[in-house]
Enzyme design. Structure first.
Site, PDB file in Angstrom:
ATOM      1  N   ASN A 130      -0.845   3.140  22.503  1.00  0.00           N
ATOM      2  CA  ASN A 130      -0.081   2.165  21.725  1.00  0.00           C
ATOM      3  C   ASN A 130       0.977   1.511  22.592  1.00  0.00           C
ATOM      4  O   ASN A 130       1.471   2.117  23.545  1.00  0.00           O
ATOM      5  CB  ASN A 130       0.603   2.876  20.547  1.00  0.00           C
ATOM      6  CG  ASN A 130       1.167   1.907  19.547  1.00  0.00           C
ATOM      7  OD1 ASN A 130       0.489   0.961  19.149  1.00  0.00           O
ATOM      8  ND2 ASN A 130       2.411   2.117  19.148  1.00  0.00           N
TER       9      ASN A 130
ATOM     10  N   GLY B 183      -3.546   1.489  19.016  1.00  0.00           N
ATOM     11  CA  GLY B 183      -2.632   1.188  17.917  1.00  0.00           C
ATOM     12  C   GLY B 183      -2.220   2.438  17.170  1.00  0.00           C
ATOM     13  O   GLY B 183      -2.981   3.410  17.090  1.00  0.00           O
ATOM     14  N   ALA B 184      -0.995   2.416  16.637  1.00  0.00           N
ATOM     15  CA  ALA B 184      -0.469   3.581  15.912  1.00  0.00           C
ATOM     16  C   ALA B 184       0.274   3.136  14.658  1.00  0.00           C
ATOM     17  O   ALA B 184       1.210   3.787  14.217  1.00  0.00           O
ATOM     18  CB  ALA B 184       0.450   4.391  16.829  1.00  0.00           C
TER      19      ALA B 184
ATOM     20  N   THR C  28       4.038   0.840  21.858  1.00  0.00           N
ATOM     21  CA  THR C  28       5.273   1.621  21.772  1.00  0.00           C
ATOM     22  C   THR C  28       4.903   3.105  21.746  1.00  0.00           C
ATOM     23  O   THR C  28       4.375   3.614  20.741  1.00  0.00           O
ATOM     24  CB  THR C  28       6.049   1.246  20.482  1.00  0.00           C
ATOM     25  OG1 THR C  28       6.170  -0.180  20.431  1.00  0.00           O
ATOM     26  CG2 THR C  28       7.420   1.884  20.455  1.00  0.00           C
TER      27      THR C  28
ATOM     28  N   LYS D 135       0.799  -1.236   0.000  1.00  0.00           N
ATOM     29  CA  LYS D 135       0.000   0.000   0.000  1.00  0.00           C
ATOM     30  C   LYS D 135       0.834   1.290   0.000  1.00  0.00           C
ATOM     31  O   LYS D 135       0.410   2.301  -0.546  1.00  0.00           O
ATOM     32  CB  LYS D 135      -0.930   0.024   1.218  1.00  0.00           C
ATOM     33  CG  LYS D 135      -2.133  -0.865   1.074  1.00  0.00           C
ATOM     34  CD  LYS D 135      -3.033  -0.667   2.272  1.00  0.00           C
ATOM     35  CE  LYS D 135      -4.268  -1.505   2.191  1.00  0.00           C
ATOM     36  NZ  LYS D 135      -5.175  -1.244   3.316  1.00  0.00           N
TER      37      LYS D 135
END
Ligand code: ATR
Length: 280
Positions: free
Chosen positions: A156, A132-133, A158, A72
């Site tokens: 997230n 989530g990131a 991290t 993508k």
């Protein structure tokens, strides 16, 4: 079965792996219902073959192609014109071939938002928590910032990745995202991570549900399993409005089909696709 003849326009999906996809069934079903002479197939394209495959489809006169993992972002370097929002999302999932030029779009975030609306979940004016990131979170954060969520909080594993995504959205959209929990309750909680996806169905991206009540809505981008542990736990905490990732899968395809063909789809076909393509 669709009838292929000398005038059939070709569409497809490039990904690696690709066997699990429902896109051919979905797009060919829409073509059948709308009596459009298009045929859609899936192509397993290894990363090292992406350029050859992309320019090959263009040379063959394809009308368009969908792009999925892991291509993508990589595909963007080969596209002549990239839509402004797709550039902000950092990825392209739909390419239209027209008059020797290529045009890139990303229908994931529009598809996700349409699926939320279909499930009765609004984002505008709401306090939204996003888990989530990664690559799936960026289009969602940008879309929700542009739509006008009241607030967005990004959590997230991290922290650095959350901070970087928040900084990107602030710089490019002028919208400040929180990267630490700031509210006692949230209107909407969304999982954009792969945590809980089959076969790891006993994993959950969230351990603290104290900011969830019966008016909180939940969405998981995962559609396999249909009900992740995250959704199960949200329901146990009183949530009654929720959706999984199947709606996003279907709506992003509907928007892509409109881009490919230029025809307007009545989104009521959603229920027919669920039944006829997914057997639900
Ligand atoms: P991408 O979508 O960019 O390819 P990914 O590896 O699929 O990335 O991860 C997507 C998101 O899921 C990320 O936010 C990732 O957290 P990190 O930024 O800490 O890597 C999150 N994620 C993936 N596996 C996870 C796990 N086991 N526990 C918690 N978060 C996880």
């Amino acid at each position: 079965m669709i009838e292929i003849d000398g005038k059939t326009r070709l569409l497809g999906l490039m990904g690696y792996p690709i066997e699990h996809t429902y896109s051919p069934q979905m797009h060919n079903y829409i073509s059948k219902i709308y009596n459009q002479n298009y045929a859609y197939s899936a192509f397993c394209v290894k990363p090292e073959n992406l350029a050859d495959a992309f320019f090959g489809l263009s040379a063959l006169g394809f009308a368009g192609v969908n792009v999925t993992a892991p291509h993508k972002t990589a595909v963007m370097q080969y596209i002549d014109h990239i839509d402004e929002t797709a550039r902000l999302y950092g990825s392209v999932n739909t390419v239209k071939f027209e008059n020797g030029k290529t045009y890139g779009y990303n229908t994931d975030a529009d598809g996700f938002y349409l699926s939320l609306l279909n499930a009765g979940i609004e984002i505008i004016g709401k306090d939204v928590l996003i888990l989530g990131a990664g690559g799936a979170a960026r289009p969602v954060c940008v879309k929700f910032a542009l739509l006008g969520a009241k607030s967005i909080t990004l959590m997230n594993r991290t922290q650095k990745n959350a901070d970087e995504l928040a900084a990107f959205v602030e710089k490019n959209c002028g919208y400040k995202i929180h990267t630490k929990r700031v509210h006692d309750r949230y209107d909407v909680v969304i999982n954009t991570t792969s945590v809980g996806m089959a076969p790891n169905t006993d994993a959950c991206p969230l351990s603290d549900f104290s900011f969830v009540d019966e008016n909180t809505a939940a969405a998981d981008m995962i559609y396999n399993p249909a009900e992740t542990l995250f959704l199960k736990k949200m329901k146990r905490n009183g949530v009654t409005t929720f959706t999984n990732g199947l709606g996003m899968l279907i709506y992003q395809g509907l928007v892509a089909y409109e881009i490919f063909t230029g025809i307007k789809i009545d989104y009521k076909i959603y229920d027919d696709i669920k039944r006829e393509v997914f057997g639900l």
